[in-house]
Design a protein around this motif. Structure first.
Motif, short mmCIF file in Angstrom:
data_model
loop_
_atom_site.label_atom_id
_atom_site.label_comp_id
_atom_site.label_asym_id
_atom_site.label_seq_id
_atom_site.Cartn_x
_atom_site.Cartn_y
_atom_site.Cartn_z
N MET A 1 0.84 -1.16 0.00
CA MET A 1 0.00 0.00 0.00
C MET A 1 0.90 1.24 0.00
SD MET A 1 -2.65 1.43 2.82
CE MET A 1 -4.09 0.46 2.61
N ALA A 2 0.69 2.11 -0.94
CA ALA A 2 1.50 3.32 -1.06
C ALA A 2 0.81 4.47 -0.35
CB ALA A 2 1.71 3.66 -2.53
N THR A 3 1.58 5.27 0.35
CA THR A 3 1.04 6.48 0.98
C THR A 3 1.77 7.68 0.41
OG1 THR A 3 2.63 6.37 2.79
CG2 THR A 3 0.52 5.26 3.13
N ASP A 4 1.06 8.78 0.35
CA ASP A 4 1.68 9.99 -0.20
C ASP A 4 2.17 10.95 0.88
OD1 ASP A 4 -0.73 10.83 0.73
OD2 ASP A 4 -1.43 11.71 -1.13
N GLY A 5 2.14 10.56 2.11
CA GLY A 5 2.69 11.37 3.20
C GLY A 5 1.75 12.44 3.74
N ARG A 6 0.53 12.49 3.28
CA ARG A 6 -0.41 13.50 3.77
C ARG A 6 -1.13 12.98 5.02
NH1 ARG A 6 -3.56 15.38 -1.58
NH2 ARG A 6 -1.90 14.78 -2.97
N THR A 7 -1.39 13.91 5.91
CA THR A 7 -2.10 13.58 7.14
C THR A 7 -3.34 14.45 7.24
OG1 THR A 7 -0.01 13.08 8.21
CG2 THR A 7 -1.89 13.40 9.64
N ARG A 8 -4.43 13.87 7.65
CA ARG A 8 -5.67 14.63 7.80
C ARG A 8 -5.76 15.09 9.27
NH1 ARG A 8 -11.34 13.92 5.32
NH2 ARG A 8 -9.96 13.48 3.58
N VAL A 9 -5.99 16.39 9.47
CA VAL A 9 -6.11 16.95 10.81
C VAL A 9 -7.50 17.56 10.93
CG1 VAL A 9 -5.23 18.66 12.43
CG2 VAL A 9 -3.66 17.43 10.94
N THR A 10 -8.21 17.20 11.97
CA THR A 10 -9.53 17.74 12.22
C THR A 10 -9.47 18.61 13.48
OG1 THR A 10 -10.53 15.76 11.29
CG2 THR A 10 -11.95 17.17 12.61
N VAL A 11 -9.84 19.86 13.33
CA VAL A 11 -9.83 20.79 14.45
C VAL A 11 -11.27 21.03 14.85
CG1 VAL A 11 -9.15 23.07 15.24
CG2 VAL A 11 -7.72 21.84 13.61
N ARG A 12 -11.57 20.85 16.12
CA ARG A 12 -12.94 21.01 16.61
C ARG A 12 -13.00 22.09 17.69
NH1 ARG A 12 -13.95 14.58 16.94
NH2 ARG A 12 -14.05 14.27 14.70
N ASP A 13 -12.53 23.29 17.36
CA ASP A 13 -12.52 24.39 18.31
C ASP A 13 -13.58 25.44 18.00
OD1 ASP A 13 -10.32 23.03 19.09
OD2 ASP A 13 -8.89 24.60 18.61
N GLY A 14 -14.45 25.19 17.08
CA GLY A 14 -15.39 26.19 16.61
C GLY A 14 -16.27 26.77 17.69
N GLN A 15 -16.79 25.95 18.58
CA GLN A 15 -17.71 26.44 19.59
C GLN A 15 -17.01 27.38 20.56
OE1 GLN A 15 -17.22 23.20 18.88
NE2 GLN A 15 -19.09 22.61 17.85
N TRP A 16 -15.81 27.03 20.99
CA TRP A 16 -15.08 27.89 21.93
C TRP A 16 -14.65 29.18 21.26
CZ3 TRP A 16 -15.66 27.49 26.80
CH2 TRP A 16 -15.92 26.26 27.38
N GLY A 17 -14.28 29.11 20.02
CA GLY A 17 -13.90 30.32 19.29
C GLY A 17 -15.06 31.29 19.21
N PHE A 18 -16.25 30.78 18.98
CA PHE A 18 -17.43 31.63 18.93
C PHE A 18 -17.73 32.23 20.30
CE2 PHE A 18 -22.09 32.25 18.96
CZ PHE A 18 -22.16 33.22 17.96
N ALA A 19 -17.57 31.45 21.35
CA ALA A 19 -17.80 31.96 22.71
C ALA A 19 -16.80 33.07 23.04
CB ALA A 19 -17.70 30.83 23.72
N PHE A 20 -15.54 32.87 22.67
CA PHE A 20 -14.54 33.90 22.92
C PHE A 20 -14.80 35.15 22.09
CE2 PHE A 20 -11.57 30.29 24.19
CZ PHE A 20 -11.83 30.49 25.54
N LEU A 21 -15.30 34.98 20.88
CA LEU A 21 -15.66 36.14 20.05
C LEU A 21 -16.78 36.93 20.70
CD1 LEU A 21 -15.46 37.75 17.37
CD2 LEU A 21 -17.23 36.21 16.49
#
Length: 66
Positions: A1-21
């Motif tokens: 199986m060949a991989t291209d070296g990419r990594t998927r990152v999921t950031v789940r900070d949306g709710q706190w960012g809105f609260a701080f805004l």
């Protein structure tokens, strides 16, 4: 199986960012409304809105006598 070296990152900070805004907007409204309305007073109010938690911690420490 060949991989291209990419990594998927999921950031789940949306709710706190809105609260701080919302907290920043509320603090900005408060500090600007207590200023005298000049340009530099409004700029100072916006800067104070960025660091309002420092004011809270300072007054809490004063209240408990630390």
């Amino acid at each position: 199986m060949a991989t291209d070296g990419r990594t998927r990152v999921t950031v789940r900070d949306g709710q706190w960012g809105f609260a701080f805004l919302l907290a920043y907007i509320g603090a900005a409204i408060y500090f600007i409304s207590t200023s005298d309305g000049t340009f530099w007073a409004v700029i100072l109010g916006l800067l104070q809105a960025l660091v309002w938690p420092v004011y809270v911690v300072y007054h809490v420490l004063l209240a408990i006598g630390a």
